[in-house]
Design a protein around this motif. Sequence first.
Motif, PDB file in Angstrom:
ATOM      1  N   ARG A 479       0.824  -1.214   0.000  1.00  9.77           N
ATOM      2  CA  ARG A 479       0.000   0.000   0.000  1.00  9.77           C
ATOM      3  C   ARG A 479       0.858   1.264   0.000  1.00  9.77           C
ATOM      4  NH1 ARG A 479      -4.809   0.916   4.303  1.00  9.77           N
ATOM      5  NH2 ARG A 479      -3.112   0.610   5.797  1.00  9.77           N
ATOM      6  N   ALA A 508      -6.743   0.680  -4.514  1.00  8.94           N
ATOM      7  CA  ALA A 508      -8.040   0.139  -4.085  1.00  8.94           C
ATOM      8  C   ALA A 508      -7.947  -1.367  -3.835  1.00  8.94           C
ATOM      9  CB  ALA A 508      -9.102   0.435  -5.141  1.00  8.94           C
ATOM     10  N   ASN A 511      -6.294  -1.890  -0.466  1.00  8.40           N
ATOM     11  CA  ASN A 511      -7.183  -1.439   0.600  1.00  8.40           C
ATOM     12  C   ASN A 511      -8.319  -2.437   0.806  1.00  8.40           C
ATOM     13  OD1 ASN A 511      -6.128   0.939   1.751  1.00  8.40           O
ATOM     14  ND2 ASN A 511      -6.753   2.140  -0.024  1.00  8.40           N
ATOM     15  N   ASN A 512      -8.775  -3.053  -0.282  1.00  4.13           N
ATOM     16  CA  ASN A 512      -9.808  -4.075  -0.152  1.00  4.13           C
ATOM     17  C   ASN A 512      -9.267  -5.284   0.620  1.00  4.13           C
ATOM     18  OD1 ASN A 512     -12.523  -5.122  -0.926  1.00  4.13           O
ATOM     19  ND2 ASN A 512     -11.314  -6.644  -2.016  1.00  4.13           N
ATOM     20  N   TYR A 517     -12.780  -0.991   3.085  1.00  2.45           N
ATOM     21  CA  TYR A 517     -13.698  -1.064   1.951  1.00  2.45           C
ATOM     22  C   TYR A 517     -14.151   0.315   1.471  1.00  2.45           C
ATOM     23  CZ  TYR A 517     -13.908  -5.944   3.490  1.00  2.45           C
ATOM     24  OH  TYR A 517     -13.587  -7.221   3.861  1.00  2.45           O
ATOM     25  N   ALA A 520     -11.412   1.853  -0.549  1.00  2.00           N
ATOM     26  CA  ALA A 520     -11.259   1.126  -1.806  1.00  2.00           C
ATOM     27  C   ALA A 520     -12.344   1.539  -2.802  1.00  2.00           C
ATOM     28  CB  ALA A 520     -11.311  -0.376  -1.559  1.00  2.00           C
ATOM     29  N   GLN A 523     -11.737   5.097  -4.127  1.00  2.00           N
ATOM     30  CA  GLN A 523     -10.646   5.160  -5.105  1.00  2.00           C
ATOM     31  C   GLN A 523     -11.062   4.552  -6.442  1.00  2.00           C
ATOM     32  OE1 GLN A 523      -8.062   3.127  -2.472  1.00  2.00           O
ATOM     33  NE2 GLN A 523      -7.468   4.983  -1.365  1.00  2.00           N
ATOM     34  N   VAL A 550     -15.374  -5.384  -4.209  1.00  2.00           N
ATOM     35  CA  VAL A 550     -15.288  -4.706  -2.913  1.00  2.00           C
ATOM     36  C   VAL A 550     -16.606  -4.831  -2.162  1.00  2.00           C
ATOM     37  CG1 VAL A 550     -15.048  -2.457  -1.793  1.00  2.00           C
ATOM     38  CG2 VAL A 550     -13.480  -3.098  -3.637  1.00  2.00           C
TER      39      VAL A 550
END
Length: 746
Positions: A479, A508, A511-512, A517, A520, A523, A550
């Motif tokens: 990330r 994203a 982040n997922n 969520y 994500a 984004q 997501v």
Amino acid sequence: MDFGLRQILQRETGNLEDDANPRTIRQRVLTWLRGRSDWLLFIDDADEPSLVKNLFPVRPKLLNGHIIITSRVRIKWDRWYDVICTPVPHLTDEDSALYLVRAKESDPMNPLAIEYAIRKLEDLKISDNAEYKAVTWLGGVTGLHGLPLALRQAKDYILEFNLSFKEYKEQYDVCRINIFHQSAESDPLEDWLENNDIDAKYVAGLREKVGCDTLRLKTITKEELRSEPIRMDDSDIDGFIDARDETSRETFAFMLDPSKDNFLTTWRLNYERICCDDAAREFLQLCSCLWYNINTSLFTAGAKFMNPCKLKTYLLGDSMDEQEANGSTVETCRKVRELIHLLHQFSFVTKVVGESQMDCPEHDLSRFGTFIIHHLVQQVVFLRLITQTENKVRSVNNVMRILSGLFPSLEEVVSDNFEGLYDDKMRDRHSIIAIHTQALATQVETLGHDDIVELENTNRLFTAVGAYLRRLDRANDARILYRLMVRLSRWRKPLNEEYLADGLRYLAMVNNELRCYEKAEQQLREGLDLYRGLSNGDKIAASLEGLARVRMDNKETMASSDSRTQVKEWLHESLNIRQRQRQQDGTHHISETTVLHQLGRFHQEIGEYDQAHQYLTDSIALREKHMTDGAAEGRYVNGHLNLAIVQSNLARNYLLKSDKEEDIIAAEELLLKALKTKGRLLQESSDSYQQGVYNLAALYSQKGDEEKSKHFENKMDFDYWKQKLLASRDAPKMSVYEFEDTKWFY
């Protein structure tokens, strides 16, 4: 640590194979230590507690031994052995002066006794008061403040040019005056705050709070931020914490206070001497952008990827094609060693190790000779001594080219049979490049808006390394790279909307994986708007599929009928795009099968098993129609393997739909067929193969066929499954497996 463990094993056992990988060496050293008593192990500069804790697990315990650890990190040593923390102050004025006297007066083979050094210092006070004042000033608060690295820099300079302490102080004063008259250096902490939209008024308070230990910024609490001397507003605290959590520890370690120029002066004196040799200067600048433990093969194997520069010419010659460059490893290695020796003379390289291996061109990256440059040296060189931004960017570009040239492409990394995951040597090699890439990102983060005009595109390297880190379950590290990609894309003028949208999509994804969520989805929506503006149908569809994934991964949102409706709309819009693409050029059938698979997953999750059955069988039929035996199809997974995954999920659908015998038989046939494919294509330790044997063990357990269930249980890697928090080997019943999904890397 790996080099130190190799030395221990070689010295104590005399039995070390040349091709022993670090993982094997660690295990053998631990075994050797457990069989001994009253040993003492010293681990220096351990600023990453997790590495030490993983190396020496609490169970089984290492009995009858002791470990001394030096670290700038006071916390994160919990849930390990009992640790006694003892703060280590800087050297006192007197100790600093004695260190310098001993260094100057000693013969290398006959170190000066401390008692004699004390008498020598007292004699200086009487016989040469100017020399006495110079040496005591140098080690004092107004000089180098007892900092060991700075004292060593001064000592090496004095010895190299045979100077008296008085002569050194005169040169020091001249250099400091020149620094004072130069334009003021920017404060990296101030730059970091401004880059994250936080008021720079807090710089003074933060510096007063943490002192020289800038790593404390990574763990400072909200209460400390609110209190004196920082007094941060509540509206800024949340932004600080969010930005802090997404910033690497190394970035904070590099936030040198530009006002502390007393000890920086001695570094500049040595640096100016290095700058007399253009190749050495460029070599040091490149080293400041890498991880502190540097393989010489980065330069012997990677020099050919650099932009034209003095260093490349020195290492490879004026005109050399790639074939000639590949054959010159021994000569290039000799030149690298000469550069290391020069840096070592002036204490820029704090240690030189593995020199005996440097002449061998056959060693891989994980075993080649290495040299170590202290992270504070890197900090000083990159942030303070390289005064021209174009030189910083030129160094970053060349390091990026070296690492990109030595690291696999994104397509190779995300292949399911990527040997960098299963082969120990390859994994060690790629992991080293990944660590260097993370270190490079730390330096890139210090660049400002106006500094990146000449910065080359980081996306190729960061996306490949980011995917590799994710495959190693290091999503947080990935990330950091993706977040930096997005920031750089936003800063570039003119804005490249596709680069920005790509970065947002990768960010994203991770982040997922980290269950962020909301971020994500935000984004992906921003990236989707950019792709729509570019009329990029393929990436519009990819973003829609990402949004659906997501939402489906976030179980809370799937409880809402509105959310389920939205997911269905996204997937059908994506399917329409994929079908049009296939009809137009006939090349997007794989993408279409992926959407059909995802639709099958969606309907399966909401209990609509008939619809799920239709989409999953359509996905299989379309893939089989276009499948060529033995072909490695697909944008990111082997085509045959992806087919096996869909077959597994269709089997799951049969089992969830009913307990009729014909459905169970159909599921069994599909699972056996899928496992046969996985066994042909994958290592048995891979996620997908292990999921396959678990599926069959679960199926036969449900059928009551304990013999077959036990057969597949015996194929399970229970170390792997323990990490998945499954029951122990003797668990009598296993629950129905989860939906197996394809990797999401694009």
